[in-house]
Motif scaffolding. Structure first.
Motif, PDB file in Angstrom:
ATOM      1  N   ILE A   1     -82.404  43.662  22.982  1.00  0.00           N
ATOM      2  CA  ILE A   1     -83.552  43.490  24.046  1.00  0.00           C
ATOM      3  C   ILE A   1     -82.554  44.345  25.179  1.00  0.00           C
ATOM      4  O   ILE A   1     -83.301  45.280  26.202  1.00  0.00           O
ATOM      5  CB  ILE A   1     -83.638  41.802  24.585  1.00  0.00           C
ATOM      6  CG1 ILE A   1     -85.063  41.850  23.308  1.00  0.00           C
ATOM      7  CG2 ILE A   1     -84.563  42.499  25.914  1.00  0.00           C
ATOM      8  CD1 ILE A   1     -85.915  39.989  23.533  1.00  0.00           C
TER       9      ILE A   1
ATOM     10  N   THR B   1     -91.866  37.694  27.446  1.00  0.00           N
ATOM     11  CA  THR B   1     -91.663  36.288  26.250  1.00  0.00           C
ATOM     12  C   THR B   1     -91.385  34.964  26.964  1.00  0.00           C
ATOM     13  O   THR B   1     -91.337  34.554  27.975  1.00  0.00           O
ATOM     14  CB  THR B   1     -89.532  36.877  25.801  1.00  0.00           C
ATOM     15  OG1 THR B   1     -89.417  37.637  25.804  1.00  0.00           O
ATOM     16  CG2 THR B   1     -89.128  35.422  25.243  1.00  0.00           C
TER      17      THR B   1
ATOM     18  N   ARG C   1     -90.944  41.825  31.533  1.00  0.00           N
ATOM     19  CA  ARG C   1     -90.078  42.782  31.554  1.00  0.00           C
ATOM     20  C   ARG C   1     -91.248  43.300  32.786  1.00  0.00           C
ATOM     21  O   ARG C   1     -92.207  44.309  32.998  1.00  0.00           O
ATOM     22  CB  ARG C   1     -89.877  43.552  30.363  1.00  0.00           C
ATOM     23  CG  ARG C   1     -88.726  44.450  29.985  1.00  0.00           C
ATOM     24  CD  ARG C   1     -88.029  45.181  29.184  1.00  0.00           C
ATOM     25  NE  ARG C   1     -89.157  45.181  28.609  1.00  0.00           N
ATOM     26  CZ  ARG C   1     -89.149  45.799  26.607  1.00  0.00           C
ATOM     27  NH1 ARG C   1     -88.063  45.815  26.475  1.00  0.00           N
ATOM     28  NH2 ARG C   1     -89.797  46.066  25.961  1.00  0.00           N
TER      29      ARG C   1
ATOM     30  N   ALA D   1     -88.837  51.775  23.543  1.00  0.00           N
ATOM     31  CA  ALA D   1     -90.330  51.985  24.380  1.00  0.00           C
ATOM     32  C   ALA D   1     -90.183  53.543  24.711  1.00  0.00           C
ATOM     33  O   ALA D   1     -90.943  53.958  24.546  1.00  0.00           O
ATOM     34  CB  ALA D   1     -89.686  51.168  26.039  1.00  0.00           C
TER      35      ALA D   1
ATOM     36  N   ASP E   1     -99.635  48.461  25.154  1.00  0.00           N
ATOM     37  CA  ASP E   1     -99.827  48.120  26.231  1.00  0.00           C
ATOM     38  C   ASP E   1    -101.112  47.376  25.381  1.00  0.00           C
ATOM     39  O   ASP E   1    -102.302  47.866  25.343  1.00  0.00           O
ATOM     40  CB  ASP E   1    -100.551  48.822  27.558  1.00  0.00           C
ATOM     41  CG  ASP E   1    -100.840  47.907  28.672  1.00  0.00           C
ATOM     42  OD1 ASP E   1    -100.042  46.699  29.082  1.00  0.00           O
ATOM     43  OD2 ASP E   1    -101.170  48.269  29.718  1.00  0.00           O
TER      44      ASP E   1
ATOM     45  N   SER F   1     -99.461  43.038  33.214  1.00  0.00           N
ATOM     46  CA  SER F   1     -99.320  42.144  32.470  1.00  0.00           C
ATOM     47  C   SER F   1     -99.713  40.601  33.038  1.00  0.00           C
ATOM     48  O   SER F   1    -100.129  40.194  32.109  1.00  0.00           O
ATOM     49  CB  SER F   1     -98.388  42.846  31.845  1.00  0.00           C
ATOM     50  OG  SER F   1     -97.526  41.871  30.768  1.00  0.00           O
TER      51      SER F   1
ATOM     52  N   TYR G   1     -84.006  41.182  32.511  1.00  0.00           N
ATOM     53  CA  TYR G   1     -85.077  40.621  31.834  1.00  0.00           C
ATOM     54  C   TYR G   1     -83.604  39.935  30.708  1.00  0.00           C
ATOM     55  O   TYR G   1     -84.401  38.436  30.930  1.00  0.00           O
ATOM     56  CB  TYR G   1     -85.954  41.736  31.025  1.00  0.00           C
ATOM     57  CG  TYR G   1     -86.988  41.287  30.072  1.00  0.00           C
ATOM     58  CD1 TYR G   1     -87.927  40.616  30.448  1.00  0.00           C
ATOM     59  CD2 TYR G   1     -87.359  41.974  28.402  1.00  0.00           C
ATOM     60  CE1 TYR G   1     -89.093  40.297  29.413  1.00  0.00           C
ATOM     61  CE2 TYR G   1     -87.565  41.637  27.830  1.00  0.00           C
ATOM     62  CZ  TYR G   1     -88.725  40.721  28.123  1.00  0.00           C
ATOM     63  OH  TYR G   1     -89.544  40.514  27.492  1.00  0.00           O
TER      64      TYR G   1
ATOM     65  N   ILE H   1     -93.616  37.449  22.904  1.00  0.00           N
ATOM     66  CA  ILE H   1     -92.409  36.315  22.707  1.00  0.00           C
ATOM     67  C   ILE H   1     -91.593  35.575  21.495  1.00  0.00           C
ATOM     68  O   ILE H   1     -92.010  35.053  23.521  1.00  0.00           O
ATOM     69  CB  ILE H   1     -91.229  38.527  22.288  1.00  0.00           C
ATOM     70  CG1 ILE H   1     -91.750  39.100  21.746  1.00  0.00           C
ATOM     71  CG2 ILE H   1     -89.911  37.437  21.440  1.00  0.00           C
ATOM     72  CD1 ILE H   1     -90.668  40.239  22.939  1.00  0.00           C
TER      73      ILE H   1
ATOM     74  N   GLN I   1     -93.813  43.629  28.792  1.00  0.00           N
ATOM     75  CA  GLN I   1     -93.204  42.457  28.114  1.00  0.00           C
ATOM     76  C   GLN I   1     -93.069  41.149  28.444  1.00  0.00           C
ATOM     77  O   GLN I   1     -92.708  40.959  29.248  1.00  0.00           O
ATOM     78  CB  GLN I   1     -91.849  43.491  26.843  1.00  0.00           C
ATOM     79  CG  GLN I   1     -91.331  42.158  25.572  1.00  0.00           C
ATOM     80  CD  GLN I   1     -90.475  42.765  25.222  1.00  0.00           C
ATOM     81  OE1 GLN I   1     -89.165  42.259  25.108  1.00  0.00           O
ATOM     82  NE2 GLN I   1     -90.939  43.816  23.554  1.00  0.00           N
TER      83      GLN I   1
ATOM     84  N   LYS J   1     -94.582  51.019  20.422  1.00  0.00           N
ATOM     85  CA  LYS J   1     -94.995  50.461  22.412  1.00  0.00           C
ATOM     86  C   LYS J   1     -96.028  50.996  22.070  1.00  0.00           C
ATOM     87  O   LYS J   1     -97.133  51.115  21.901  1.00  0.00           O
ATOM     88  CB  LYS J   1     -94.276  51.713  23.206  1.00  0.00           C
ATOM     89  CG  LYS J   1     -93.795  51.018  24.594  1.00  0.00           C
ATOM     90  CD  LYS J   1     -93.718  52.052  25.565  1.00  0.00           C
ATOM     91  CE  LYS J   1     -93.707  51.280  26.715  1.00  0.00           C
ATOM     92  NZ  LYS J   1     -93.349  51.909  28.165  1.00  0.00           N
TER      93      LYS J   1
ATOM     94  N   ASP K   1     -92.405  48.113  31.103  1.00  0.00           N
ATOM     95  CA  ASP K   1     -93.562  47.956  30.237  1.00  0.00           C
ATOM     96  C   ASP K   1     -94.337  46.490  30.320  1.00  0.00           C
ATOM     97  O   ASP K   1     -95.557  46.065  29.284  1.00  0.00           O
ATOM     98  CB  ASP K   1     -93.261  48.554  28.885  1.00  0.00           C
ATOM     99  CG  ASP K   1     -92.650  47.426  28.100  1.00  0.00           C
ATOM    100  OD1 ASP K   1     -91.759  45.739  28.924  1.00  0.00           O
ATOM    101  OD2 ASP K   1     -91.944  47.509  26.554  1.00  0.00           O
TER     102      ASP K   1
END
Length: 477
Positions: free
Chosen positions: A159, A271, A264, A14, A438, A312, A241, A209, A269, A436, A267
């Motif tokens: 991760i 899951t 997360r 990242a 977005d 996000s 995370y 994810i 992310q 990486k 950024d």
């Protein structure tokens, strides 16, 4: 690297290393004034022959160096180094055995906690056979860092370890402890093939994810046929995370817990761990009727609640609301603390509901012809454009650089469908590292996506709708 008009990026998964040339094995000492916590890291690193800045990065990835006044995390972790005591992770007890310090002192005394963390990390390195030469190279500690977290599987461990090396690469400035960015290409060893991936067949939200929660932590259901979904519940993990993902993967246990999604901080992310049709155990009386979203961080520390996380999460919430016909208001998008009968306080007073709901609802929805946001604003103070590419009439993607931060930034600024959620993305890829990105349905822009490093080429680009741009690897010197 970036000199006058060109930028080089190198890095990790990242955020990446500095935009000045450094030896890959360098571990520059932090610049600190007299500070007990900073001194504790220096002493612990020397005692157990652990790279000092790596030890700081590990603590930062776990807790942002916040001891949370001795209170445990959701998974039973204590102190700035998150020494854990639960049925599957006994790092607190391991630290007590190695250091001969009591568990009580390790929980509450910062210097002891940092010493305990260093002791456990060194033990993991010894178990992997790191000799004195290897221990001087932060890149060689990747396996030990992954082992420190004691995660449920190798993908989750990656991760976790990547987050630590991300903090090492970007530098730390928290609780009076500072480290300079350190350029390291980690030796991932057995974790090299365990990059997290989205599994389209499993996830309900594209781009997430998939990591399944333990079957004891949720109930198989047939929603919305069996139970109507009319609420979205916002949570804060009280932990990291990767640690939260691992905790939801662990069971059976006396207090089964999960959520549908975990997001997360760094950024945004996402899951997914429980299918939306199933009932995650996250909100008591609302389990049957709601989808739960966990956000990495702690309720008493606002530094975890980044703009990337807000946007996000808002895009995810908007998608869930649209799919189930849930009104986008505060009566239907609620905090855990608002659930009837709940004794939880999350997301807490540091959660910015005004910002979050503006992202969920698409801001003012004005849809005017001029985007009120600029790439400079999105990337932050000090960033200047060094390259750009028009995306037809739909928008422009910018590559930027900040000499003060020593980082690149990519932002995509929309020109059409302003104030309305539409597919927009920005990405930054350091040669030799994972891209990486977005991406989501955004109202005005995608980004910021940031990284920095020495002597590496970068590929960058973005999209608005069907208009896309991907550069070659460039800006190499």
């Amino acid at each position: 690297m970036m000199k006058t008009t060109t930028l080089v990026i190198a890095g990790l998964i990242a955020l990446s290393g500095p935009a000045v040339a450094q030896a890959a094995t360098a571990t520059p000492a932090a610049t600190t004034a007299a500070n007990p916590l900073a001194d504790a890291f220096t002493k612990a690193a020397a005692t157990y022959e652990v790279p000092r800045d790596l030890l700081v990065a590990l603590g930062y990835a776990e807790t942002h160096l916040d001891n949370h006044e001795g209170e445990p995390s959701a998974s039973g972790g204590y102190g700035v180094m998150h020494l854990v005591s639960n049925p599957t992770n006994k790092s607190l007890e391991e630290a007590a055995k190695i250091t001969s310090l009591s568990a009580a002192k390790l929980k509450t005394d910062d210097a002891s906690n940092v010493l305990g963390g260093a002791a456990v990390l060194r033990a993991k390195a010894d178990a992997l056979g790191l000799d004195a030469t290897a221990r001087k190279d932060p890149a060689k500690w990747y396996g030990a860092v992954a082992a420190y977290g004691q995660l449920a599987d190798d993908t989750t461990a990656r991760i976790y370890a990547d987050a630590v090396y991300e903090a090492l690469a970007s530098g730390v400035d928290a609780e009076g402890v500072q480290t300079e960015p350190v350029q390291v290409t980690p030796d991932r060893g057995k974790y090299a093939d365990d990059a997290p991936r989205a599994l389209a067949a499993a996830v309900d939200y594209p781009g997430a994810i998939w990591k399944a929660a333990h079957s004891s932590n949720y109930a198989v259901s047939n929603r919305p046929t069996g139970d109507k979904i009319d609420r979205i519940v916002i949570h804060v993990t009280q932990g990291s995370y990767a640690g939260t993902i691992s905790w939801f993967q662990t069971g059976p246990r006396p207090n089964p817990t999960s959520a549908h999604y975990v997001i997360r901080s760094s950024d945004g992310q996402i899951t997914q761990m429980v299918r939306e049709k199933n009932r995650a155990f996250h909100a008591g009386n609302y389990n049957r009727r709601s989808v739960g979203i966990e956000h990495e961080g702690y309720v008493n520390n606002a530094s975890w609640f980044t703009d990337q996380m807000y946007r996000s999460s808002a895009a995810l919430t908007r998608s869930i609301a649209d799919r189930y016909g849930i009104p986008k208001d505060r009566s239907h998008i609620v905090g855990h603390n608002q659930v009837p009968g709940s004794d939880h306080t999350d997301p807490g007073p540091n959660w910015n509901w005004t910002k979050y709901m503006s992202y969920v609802t698409g801001g003012t929805g004005g849809g005017g012809s001029t985007n009120p946001h600029t790439a400079e604003e999105v990337c932050g103070p000090g960033y200047k454009t060094i390259d750009s590419q028009a995306l037809g009439t739909s928008g422009t993607v910018y590559l930027m650089y900040s000499s003060s931060a020593g980082k690149n930034c990519v932002a995509t600024i929309k020109k059409t469908s302003l104030g309305k959620a539409s597919a927009t993305s920005a990405f930054l890829e350091v040669k030799g590292a994972a891209r990486k990105t977005d991406s989501g349905n955004f109202d005005y822009y995608a980004g910021p996506v940031q990284a920095a490093a020495a002597d590496k080429c970068v590929k960058w680009g973005g999209s608005v709708g069907t208009a896309t741009y991907t550069s070659e690897f460039e800006h190499c010197s």
